[in-house]
Motif scaffolding. Sequence first.
Motif, mmCIF file in Angstrom:
data_model
loop_
_atom_site.group_PDB
_atom_site.id
_atom_site.type_symbol
_atom_site.label_atom_id
_atom_site.label_comp_id
_atom_site.label_asym_id
_atom_site.label_seq_id
_atom_site.Cartn_x
_atom_site.Cartn_y
_atom_site.Cartn_z
ATOM 1 N N THR A 92 -16.453 0.517 10.085
ATOM 2 C CA THR A 92 -15.307 1.100 9.395
ATOM 3 C C THR A 92 -15.757 2.222 8.490
ATOM 4 N N SER A 93 -15.063 3.324 8.553
ATOM 5 C CA SER A 93 -15.395 4.469 7.718
ATOM 6 C C SER A 93 -15.204 4.134 6.243
ATOM 7 N N THR A 94 -16.090 4.675 5.416
ATOM 8 C CA THR A 94 -15.907 4.537 3.973
ATOM 9 C C THR A 94 -14.857 5.521 3.461
ATOM 10 N N SER A 95 -14.364 6.368 4.346
ATOM 11 C CA SER A 95 -13.299 7.306 3.985
ATOM 12 C C SER A 95 -12.128 7.170 4.966
ATOM 13 N N PRO A 96 -11.482 6.013 4.999
ATOM 14 C CA PRO A 96 -10.384 5.818 5.944
ATOM 15 C C PRO A 96 -9.191 6.701 5.583
ATOM 16 N N ASN A 97 -8.394 7.021 6.583
ATOM 17 C CA ASN A 97 -7.221 7.860 6.370
ATOM 18 C C ASN A 97 -6.133 7.057 5.665
ATOM 19 N N LEU A 98 -5.724 7.527 4.493
ATOM 20 C CA LEU A 98 -4.753 6.779 3.700
ATOM 21 C C LEU A 98 -3.395 6.719 4.378
ATOM 22 N N GLN A 99 -2.997 7.810 5.042
ATOM 23 C CA GLN A 99 -1.691 7.824 5.704
ATOM 24 C C GLN A 99 -1.660 6.818 6.851
ATOM 25 N N ASN A 115 4.091 15.989 0.647
ATOM 26 C CA ASN A 115 3.776 14.574 0.417
ATOM 27 C C ASN A 115 2.465 14.149 1.056
ATOM 28 N N ILE A 116 2.229 14.625 2.281
ATOM 29 C CA ILE A 116 1.016 14.181 2.973
ATOM 30 C C ILE A 116 -0.239 14.666 2.260
ATOM 31 N N LEU A 117 -0.141 15.784 1.530
ATOM 32 C CA LEU A 117 -1.290 16.310 0.798
ATOM 33 C C LEU A 117 -1.396 15.684 -0.589
ATOM 34 N N PHE A 118 -0.253 15.455 -1.235
ATOM 35 C CA PHE A 118 -0.274 14.806 -2.543
ATOM 36 C C PHE A 118 -0.700 13.341 -2.430
ATOM 37 N N ALA A 119 -0.503 12.748 -1.271
ATOM 38 C CA ALA A 119 -0.868 11.342 -1.068
ATOM 39 C C ALA A 119 -2.220 11.228 -0.382
ATOM 40 N N GLY A 123 -4.548 2.393 -8.082
ATOM 41 C CA GLY A 123 -3.684 1.544 -7.282
ATOM 42 C C GLY A 123 -3.865 1.677 -5.799
ATOM 43 N N LEU A 124 -4.846 2.491 -5.351
ATOM 44 C CA LEU A 124 -5.007 2.722 -3.919
ATOM 45 C C LEU A 124 -5.829 1.640 -3.230
ATOM 46 N N ASP A 125 -6.689 0.972 -3.948
ATOM 47 C CA ASP A 125 -7.495 -0.131 -3.412
ATOM 48 C C ASP A 125 -8.492 0.368 -2.358
ATOM 49 N N SER A 126 -9.415 -0.490 -1.995
ATOM 50 C CA SER A 126 -10.463 -0.158 -1.034
ATOM 51 C C SER A 126 -10.284 -0.972 0.233
ATOM 52 N N LEU A 127 -10.329 -0.304 1.388
ATOM 53 C CA LEU A 127 -10.214 -1.008 2.661
ATOM 54 C C LEU A 127 -11.425 -1.897 2.908
ATOM 55 N N LEU A 128 -12.581 -1.504 2.394
ATOM 56 C CA LEU A 128 -13.804 -2.268 2.627
ATOM 57 C C LEU A 128 -13.940 -3.462 1.689
ATOM 58 N N GLU A 129 -13.416 -3.352 0.470
ATOM 59 C CA GLU A 129 -13.463 -4.457 -0.492
ATOM 60 C C GLU A 129 -12.081 -4.593 -1.125
ATOM 61 N N PRO A 130 -11.086 -5.031 -0.365
ATOM 62 C CA PRO A 130 -9.715 -5.067 -0.894
ATOM 63 C C PRO A 130 -9.526 -6.164 -1.932
ATOM 64 N N THR A 131 -8.966 -5.795 -3.058
ATOM 65 C CA THR A 131 -8.670 -6.775 -4.114
ATOM 66 C C THR A 131 -7.240 -6.639 -4.623
ATOM 67 N N TYR A 141 0.823 -1.206 0.000
ATOM 68 C CA TYR A 141 0.000 0.000 0.000
ATOM 69 C C TYR A 141 0.858 1.257 0.000
ATOM 70 N N PHE A 142 1.861 1.296 0.860
ATOM 71 C CA PHE A 142 2.726 2.466 0.927
ATOM 72 C C PHE A 142 3.444 2.707 -0.397
ATOM 73 N N ASP A 143 3.904 1.634 -1.033
ATOM 74 C CA ASP A 143 4.596 1.778 -2.312
ATOM 75 C C ASP A 143 3.674 2.398 -3.356
ATOM 76 N N ASN A 144 2.421 1.948 -3.406
ATOM 77 C CA ASN A 144 1.479 2.512 -4.369
ATOM 78 C C ASN A 144 1.100 3.943 -4.029
ATOM 79 N N LEU A 145 1.033 4.238 -2.737
ATOM 80 C CA LEU A 145 0.698 5.599 -2.337
ATOM 81 C C LEU A 145 1.795 6.577 -2.760
ATOM 82 N N LYS A 146 3.043 6.133 -2.648
ATOM 83 C CA LYS A 146 4.150 6.986 -3.099
ATOM 84 C C LYS A 146 4.062 7.231 -4.602
ATOM 85 N N LYS A 147 3.741 6.185 -5.362
ATOM 86 C CA LYS A 147 3.605 6.357 -6.815
ATOM 87 C C LYS A 147 2.454 7.285 -7.149
ATOM 88 N N TYR A 148 1.357 7.111 -6.423
ATOM 89 C CA TYR A 148 0.179 7.951 -6.665
ATOM 90 C C TYR A 148 0.514 9.428 -6.436
#
Length: 918
Positions: free
Chosen positions: A610-617, A341-345, A353-361, A299-306
């Motif tokens: 679980t929130s549908t808007s979880p904190n990505l960081q 970075n914290i705002l761009f991510a 590539g960020l995926d969903s915490l509620l339906e992770p695939t 997840y962190f690797d994809n967040l950096k790319k994003y």
Amino acid sequence: MNDVAHTDTSGLSHVFSAALARADQWRELNALARAWADQRAASEHGERYRTQCRTLLGRITRLEFCWAYPGTRLLSALDAALDAGDASAFARLVQRISSTLLSGDYRRDDQAWDLAGDGDGTLLDTAPPDVTGSAQRPYFEVLIVTPTDPSTWMRAGEEMRRLRRPDDPFQYATVHVGSFEDAALAAMVNSNIQSVILVDGFQYASRHQIPDLKAYLARHIQIDQSAAGPGALSTRLARGLRNFRPELDLFLLTDRSPELLAGSDDAAPVRRVFHHVEEPMELHLALLDGIKDRYETPYFDNLKKYATRPIGTFHALPIARGKSVFSSNWIRDMGTFYGTNILFAESSATTGGLDSLLEPTGNIKKMMEATARAFGAKRAYLGTNGTSTSNKIVVQAICKPGDIVVVDRNCHKSHHYGFVLGGAQPYYVEAFPLTQYSMYGAVPLRTIKQALLNCKAEGKLDRVKVIDMTNCTFDGHMYNPKRVMEECLAIKPDLVFLWDEAWFGFARFSPFHRRRTAMGAAAALSEKYRSEAYREQYKAWKAKHADVDDKELLETHCLPDPDKVRIRVYQTNSTHKSMSAFRQGSMMLVWDDDFHKVEGPFEEAFFAHTSTSPNLQLIASLDLARRQMELEGYALTIQMTDLALRLRKTINTHPLISKYFKVATPEDMIPAEFRQSGLTDYGPPNASWAETLEAWDEDEFALDPTRLTLVCGSAGFDGTQFKGMLAERFDIQINKTSRNSILVQTNINNTHSDAALLIKALADMSREIEARLSDGGESGQAQFASRVKSLMTDVPDLPNFSRFHDAFRDDAKGTSNEGHMRPAFFMAYDEDNCEFVRLNSDEIDRRLKDGPPMVSANFVIPYPPGFPIMVPGQVISDDTIAYMRKLDVKEIHGYHAAQGIKMLKPDVLANWSASATQ
């Protein structure tokens, strides 16, 4: 722990961590070498220092074969300078090695490995890593256990060195040993070792003369020289290393049929089997690939790319990409403070590539799989609203309305609220009290078994679904989960266990603590019950206890039927409390043989909370926390435990500090009846470390040494007052307090400087108390004594759970005390159903004496100590009122002094009871 000036790894049984003792010894040798260099070499003092240097260097070098650095060439140079009487050269070399070990420069700078230290490129026989131009590549060490002659090891190391390529993501150095014992020792003491290559044919016994070696190894690895057959030592060592440090990558090189061996159970702990060294480059790549699997953070690797992509955001998150911040005239300082970075991510989308915490695939699914692997679970789920929510998710998933949960009354309030939400009926059981500290310990196994047997006697055992306990408790009481689960499963083989390990997530990565964890116990019991040896043990036990009754079951160490038992264990941990994760980061770990039965309800509960808007960081930090603990958790947990042990000893033996302050020992915190070993305190002279670990294996309860109950009442301070003083005067932050103590927690973030800050603060305050008592005369001393007495002696008794009112019980005459808390909780939503009575009013005393019973309408939770002294539907008893009247804390959740205690009206209860029975 031993004082630095007396650290001696020649007696390993007296040392908690040989690696940390080694670092102390190098610093001690540095001081001695400087002293020798400062004296004339031929002088009396100079010769004395030289002799001391020779003795200490001899102690150090007994274990130096376990590390790649400094290696034999630098050590030989030290010996040569010592023999030649060259104090200046000896001091320079020792200073260089000591400072390099302290700074870790050998990981980053190949000049640290040079013989002359001037960058002449002289390579050592330890095959230092290539770091030139790539100082950021993570470094690790590879342990090679081989039967080859030691004279060939330098050449073998150089051959592996030549395999390395500039684009390799990691760098490593090799450590060669020739025996089972030496390999086990190296894996124990050298946390840099991340991979082990086992070459068939090595011997068992160590090549080195190390006192207490066998006793030191036996702490964690079963020693058995009777292994028969070719290669048996290799696979036995593999199993031992897997149990001790499960994160290690193990590779087996054999000249036996690798195809057959690879498919056998013997090779189960091994990552890959090679036919000896026919493919050296494949072995090199396999080493790097093993580290890559643990290093990868999906997840962190994809967040950096994003964060590096040029994205237009048309979703509901204005802060994403930071444009609303950096272009603002008024909140631009937010961007300056937090950075780009914290705002761009940030995003509210689950694409890219960020995926969903509620339906992770995608990457979150991979992250969850990596988390399960790292923490020894079958499944893992991520929590983004703290373990308070994780507990509610698990409770709601595994309980349905009417199920009975045997639960510690003093567990975190999230469990109680979970019962309210899910409709489960709590059967409250009491922990043993520590009245002198105004806190509770943990629930005795006998108490838990009695609750199960009570339900069995009343025909309710089928409704008992869960045993719910806190392990370890806030104050450090560790259960013996393996024994608790085994004996409870003997009574009901399909019980589900929820272990709230909010404060204990780090324990998986400490071989000392792991034995007391839920997942560790689940794995051990699962393996045990599948074995033929256990079937024979159970058969013998069953024959001996064929006609056992419930009374005998209570007194007997019971064994479950292997054909009926199911291992169903859930563990929650507050990752943010003991690992490098952002606040509210949590995990739910699952080892459930019947998870297919609850997977649907678990997902529903997860969706509900679980929130549908979880904190990505926050999610990314959980990914990184897992990576760190898999790669360096072993070292970090040993260091934090060692630091805690040093703090304990320093405070309790300091001639001034110990007059007014004390860290409570296991003897203070655990009654003797639950310490069958008789262990009183940690480390020599109280007990050897082997005896301590034996106590951790066998005693009903043990005390986590990293959680220090620092008693301050003898200094005249209550916990809240002392906490404030530490924060205001010394910038020391403390979380929990009790009436006369504070809780000092060491974690992977703490350093020796932090410990020194606390010791200095305690010493300063002790000196101030001494001066104040000296200047205050008899009057001042009497006043101080009175204050201490009020804090340490005149402490209120701790109230137990009384009972649920009959209106909320199915069987008011039964001995089991479960009750319907949910209707009581929601009855209080209607103010017409409630009344308030002032705590110190005569009405309270009259009703306690003559009735009608007073029934709590809500949770009442004093902080400290933080456990509910009233729950909805509970009959309020004399001891609860007496306790509340003696409380001197300012924070009591659910109680407002101006209003009084909120209760359900007697007539409402009578009507409810009548309607409920119709």
